[in-house]
Motif scaffolding. Structure first.
Motif, PDB file in Angstrom:
ATOM      1  N   LYS A   1     -36.295  58.656  47.152  1.00  0.00           N
ATOM      2  CA  LYS A   1     -37.577  58.367  46.671  1.00  0.00           C
ATOM      3  C   LYS A   1     -37.742  58.667  44.947  1.00  0.00           C
ATOM      4  O   LYS A   1     -38.362  57.776  44.031  1.00  0.00           O
ATOM      5  CB  LYS A   1     -38.736  59.128  47.214  1.00  0.00           C
ATOM      6  CG  LYS A   1     -39.093  58.661  48.563  1.00  0.00           C
ATOM      7  CD  LYS A   1     -40.316  59.376  49.175  1.00  0.00           C
ATOM      8  CE  LYS A   1     -40.679  59.076  50.408  1.00  0.00           C
ATOM      9  NZ  LYS A   1     -41.701  59.778  51.006  1.00  0.00           N
ATOM     10  N   LYS A   2     -37.141  59.744  44.486  1.00  0.00           N
ATOM     11  CA  LYS A   2     -36.922  60.012  43.337  1.00  0.00           C
ATOM     12  C   LYS A   2     -36.364  59.243  42.352  1.00  0.00           C
ATOM     13  O   LYS A   2     -36.968  58.819  41.305  1.00  0.00           O
ATOM     14  CB  LYS A   2     -36.120  61.460  43.287  1.00  0.00           C
ATOM     15  CG  LYS A   2     -36.284  62.039  41.854  1.00  0.00           C
ATOM     16  CD  LYS A   2     -35.519  63.515  41.772  1.00  0.00           C
ATOM     17  CE  LYS A   2     -35.658  64.374  40.539  1.00  0.00           C
ATOM     18  NZ  LYS A   2     -35.108  65.375  40.432  1.00  0.00           N
TER      19      LYS A   2
ATOM     20  N   GLU B   1     -35.998  55.900  43.079  1.00  0.00           N
ATOM     21  CA  GLU B   1     -36.896  54.607  43.092  1.00  0.00           C
ATOM     22  C   GLU B   1     -38.098  54.787  41.911  1.00  0.00           C
ATOM     23  O   GLU B   1     -38.508  54.120  41.191  1.00  0.00           O
ATOM     24  CB  GLU B   1     -37.673  54.644  44.548  1.00  0.00           C
ATOM     25  CG  GLU B   1     -36.726  53.969  45.454  1.00  0.00           C
ATOM     26  CD  GLU B   1     -37.204  53.852  46.930  1.00  0.00           C
ATOM     27  OE1 GLU B   1     -38.309  54.116  47.164  1.00  0.00           O
ATOM     28  OE2 GLU B   1     -36.558  53.110  47.809  1.00  0.00           O
ATOM     29  N   LYS B   2     -38.766  55.973  42.096  1.00  0.00           N
ATOM     30  CA  LYS B   2     -39.880  56.411  41.258  1.00  0.00           C
ATOM     31  C   LYS B   2     -39.425  56.280  39.572  1.00  0.00           C
ATOM     32  O   LYS B   2     -40.200  55.804  38.853  1.00  0.00           O
ATOM     33  CB  LYS B   2     -40.501  57.829  41.491  1.00  0.00           C
ATOM     34  CG  LYS B   2     -41.543  58.029  40.796  1.00  0.00           C
ATOM     35  CD  LYS B   2     -42.223  59.289  41.173  1.00  0.00           C
ATOM     36  CE  LYS B   2     -43.739  59.661  40.479  1.00  0.00           C
ATOM     37  NZ  LYS B   2     -44.231  60.773  41.046  1.00  0.00           N
TER      38      LYS B   2
ATOM     39  N   LEU C   1     -39.449  52.577  38.441  1.00  0.00           N
ATOM     40  CA  LEU C   1     -40.763  51.920  38.652  1.00  0.00           C
ATOM     41  C   LEU C   1     -41.860  52.173  37.844  1.00  0.00           C
ATOM     42  O   LEU C   1     -41.563  53.760  37.401  1.00  0.00           O
ATOM     43  CB  LEU C   1     -41.036  51.628  40.138  1.00  0.00           C
ATOM     44  CG  LEU C   1     -40.332  51.123  40.928  1.00  0.00           C
ATOM     45  CD1 LEU C   1     -40.677  51.497  42.314  1.00  0.00           C
ATOM     46  CD2 LEU C   1     -39.718  49.858  40.796  1.00  0.00           C
TER      47      LEU C   1
ATOM     48  N   HIS D   1     -46.137  53.274  37.304  1.00  0.00           N
ATOM     49  CA  HIS D   1     -46.995  53.785  38.488  1.00  0.00           C
ATOM     50  C   HIS D   1     -47.582  52.940  39.457  1.00  0.00           C
ATOM     51  O   HIS D   1     -47.445  53.203  40.718  1.00  0.00           O
ATOM     52  CB  HIS D   1     -48.146  54.482  37.610  1.00  0.00           C
ATOM     53  CG  HIS D   1     -49.129  55.004  38.644  1.00  0.00           C
ATOM     54  ND1 HIS D   1     -48.847  56.381  39.506  1.00  0.00           N
ATOM     55  CD2 HIS D   1     -50.328  54.935  38.915  1.00  0.00           C
ATOM     56  CE1 HIS D   1     -49.782  56.816  40.178  1.00  0.00           C
ATOM     57  NE2 HIS D   1     -50.821  55.956  39.669  1.00  0.00           N
TER      58      HIS D   1
ATOM     59  N   GLU E   1     -46.355  49.935  40.426  1.00  0.00           N
ATOM     60  CA  GLU E   1     -45.167  49.582  41.512  1.00  0.00           C
ATOM     61  C   GLU E   1     -44.719  50.753  42.479  1.00  0.00           C
ATOM     62  O   GLU E   1     -44.644  50.420  43.530  1.00  0.00           O
ATOM     63  CB  GLU E   1     -44.139  49.046  40.630  1.00  0.00           C
ATOM     64  CG  GLU E   1     -44.418  47.913  39.732  1.00  0.00           C
ATOM     65  CD  GLU E   1     -43.190  47.834  38.803  1.00  0.00           C
ATOM     66  OE1 GLU E   1     -43.176  46.331  38.287  1.00  0.00           O
ATOM     67  OE2 GLU E   1     -42.511  48.520  38.416  1.00  0.00           O
ATOM     68  N   TRP E   2     -44.710  51.977  42.038  1.00  0.00           N
ATOM     69  CA  TRP E   2     -44.419  53.146  42.689  1.00  0.00           C
ATOM     70  C   TRP E   2     -45.297  53.199  43.791  1.00  0.00           C
ATOM     71  O   TRP E   2     -44.993  53.579  44.916  1.00  0.00           O
ATOM     72  CB  TRP E   2     -44.100  54.079  41.876  1.00  0.00           C
ATOM     73  CG  TRP E   2     -44.072  55.459  42.732  1.00  0.00           C
ATOM     74  CD1 TRP E   2     -44.891  56.621  42.894  1.00  0.00           C
ATOM     75  CD2 TRP E   2     -42.966  55.778  43.581  1.00  0.00           C
ATOM     76  NE1 TRP E   2     -44.514  57.546  43.569  1.00  0.00           N
ATOM     77  CE2 TRP E   2     -43.296  56.930  44.425  1.00  0.00           C
ATOM     78  CE3 TRP E   2     -41.863  55.090  44.066  1.00  0.00           C
ATOM     79  CZ2 TRP E   2     -42.387  57.599  44.984  1.00  0.00           C
ATOM     80  CZ3 TRP E   2     -41.004  55.524  44.983  1.00  0.00           C
ATOM     81  CH2 TRP E   2     -41.291  56.774  45.479  1.00  0.00           C
TER      82      TRP E   2
ATOM     83  N   GLU F   1     -44.302  53.323  47.627  1.00  0.00           N
ATOM     84  CA  GLU F   1     -44.366  54.571  48.113  1.00  0.00           C
ATOM     85  C   GLU F   1     -45.318  54.264  49.473  1.00  0.00           C
ATOM     86  O   GLU F   1     -44.919  54.817  50.619  1.00  0.00           O
ATOM     87  CB  GLU F   1     -45.078  55.475  47.380  1.00  0.00           C
ATOM     88  CG  GLU F   1     -45.204  56.901  47.963  1.00  0.00           C
ATOM     89  CD  GLU F   1     -45.893  57.953  47.121  1.00  0.00           C
ATOM     90  OE1 GLU F   1     -45.507  59.116  47.119  1.00  0.00           O
ATOM     91  OE2 GLU F   1     -46.800  57.615  46.572  1.00  0.00           O
TER      92      GLU F   1
ATOM     93  N   THR G   1     -38.801  50.319  31.224  1.00  0.00           N
ATOM     94  CA  THR G   1     -38.562  50.362  32.464  1.00  0.00           C
ATOM     95  C   THR G   1     -38.220  49.267  33.145  1.00  0.00           C
ATOM     96  O   THR G   1     -37.962  49.172  34.351  1.00  0.00           O
ATOM     97  CB  THR G   1     -40.246  50.340  33.444  1.00  0.00           C
ATOM     98  OG1 THR G   1     -41.025  49.243  32.524  1.00  0.00           O
ATOM     99  CG2 THR G   1     -40.760  51.621  32.819  1.00  0.00           C
TER     100      THR G   1
ATOM    101  N   ARG H   1     -34.101  47.666  40.350  1.00  0.00           N
ATOM    102  CA  ARG H   1     -35.390  47.539  40.574  1.00  0.00           C
ATOM    103  C   ARG H   1     -35.476  46.364  41.843  1.00  0.00           C
ATOM    104  O   ARG H   1     -36.102  46.500  42.704  1.00  0.00           O
ATOM    105  CB  ARG H   1     -36.215  47.031  39.163  1.00  0.00           C
ATOM    106  CG  ARG H   1     -36.253  48.055  38.168  1.00  0.00           C
ATOM    107  CD  ARG H   1     -36.712  47.564  36.832  1.00  0.00           C
ATOM    108  NE  ARG H   1     -38.045  46.672  37.086  1.00  0.00           N
ATOM    109  CZ  ARG H   1     -39.219  47.205  37.387  1.00  0.00           C
ATOM    110  NH1 ARG H   1     -39.533  48.580  37.295  1.00  0.00           N
ATOM    111  NH2 ARG H   1     -40.091  46.495  37.415  1.00  0.00           N
TER     112      ARG H   1
END
Length: 171
Positions: free
Chosen positions: A5-6, A8-9, A12, A14, A16-17, A21, A75, A82
Motif C-alpha cells: 500500500k505504501k 501504491e500511495k 498516486l 490523493h 487517486e489513492w 484504497e 506523479t 501507475r
C-alpha cells in the motif's frame, strides 16, 4: 507482482489513492453495488489513460514520435507502475463483483429449491395409505401351472418295466 500500500500511495495523488484504497479488503466489503460499479468505471478510465501515456513514452524513447505537452508532472513520471496499480485495483473489484454475483446466484438456487420442496410436501400423495396387514395374514396366490396327473411314484416305473422286458428277451 503485488505492491504494498505504501508504494501504491507513493505513485498516486490523493484523489487517486482514495479510490485505490477503497479497493483493499476492509473497505471493499463495505462498498454497495452502485459504488462498486462506479469505482470499476473510474479505474478503467485511469488505467487506460496510463496505458496510453506509457505507449506514448515508449514511442518517444524509440524516436518514433515527438513528446507531447512538455514534461509530465512528478506523479506521472512512471505510467507503467501507475497502470499496474490501477490494474491490480480493478482486478480486486472484478473479483469482488464475481464473488457477489456467485453469492446471489447460489441464494437464488437455494430459494427456488426450498420453494420446490415446500410445493412437493404440500402436494397430495398418490400412494395408498400405509396400513398394518399382519393380523389379516398373507394372501394366497394360486399357482397357474397345471398339476401333473401321474404320481411321482409311477413316473419311473414305465422305463423300469421296459428295462426288465428287454433283459428277459436277451436272456
Amino acid at each position: 507482482m503485488a505492491m504494498s500500500k505504501k508504494s501504491e500511495k507513493a505513485l498516486l495523488d490523493h484523489d487517486e489513492w482514495v479510490l485505490v484504497e477503497s479497493t483493499h479488503l476492509p473497505a471493499l466489503g463495505q462498498l454497495d453495488a452502485e459504488a462498486l460499479a462506479d469505482a470499476r468505471k473510474r479505474l478503467r478510465t485511469m488505467r487506460d489513460k496510463e496505458r496510453t501515456q506509457g505507449y506514448e513514452k515508449r514511442r518517444v524513447a524509440r524516436g518514433k514520435a515527438e513528446e507531447r505537452g512538455g514534461s509530465s508532472p512528478g506523479t506521472y513520471a512512471r505510467p507503467k507502475q501507475r497502470k499496474q496499480v490501477f490494474s491490480h485495483a480493478l482486478r480486486r473489484l472484478n473479483d469482488e463483483a464475481t464473488r457477489r454475483k456467485g453469492r446471489a446466484s447460489r441464494a437464488r438456487i437455494v430459494e427456488s429449491q426450498q420453494r420446490a420442496l415446500a410445493a412437493k410436501r404440500a402436494a397430495p400423495s398418490n400412494r395408498p395409505a400405509n396400513t398394518a396387514t399382519a393380523a389379516a395374514g398373507g394372501v394366497a396366490i394360486e399357482n397357474k401351472k397345471a398339476r401333473t396327473k401321474v404320481s411321482g411314484a409311477k413316473v419311473g416305473s414305465v422305463s423300469q418295466g421296459g428295462k426288465r422286458a428287454q433283459a428277459k428277451k436277451d436272456g
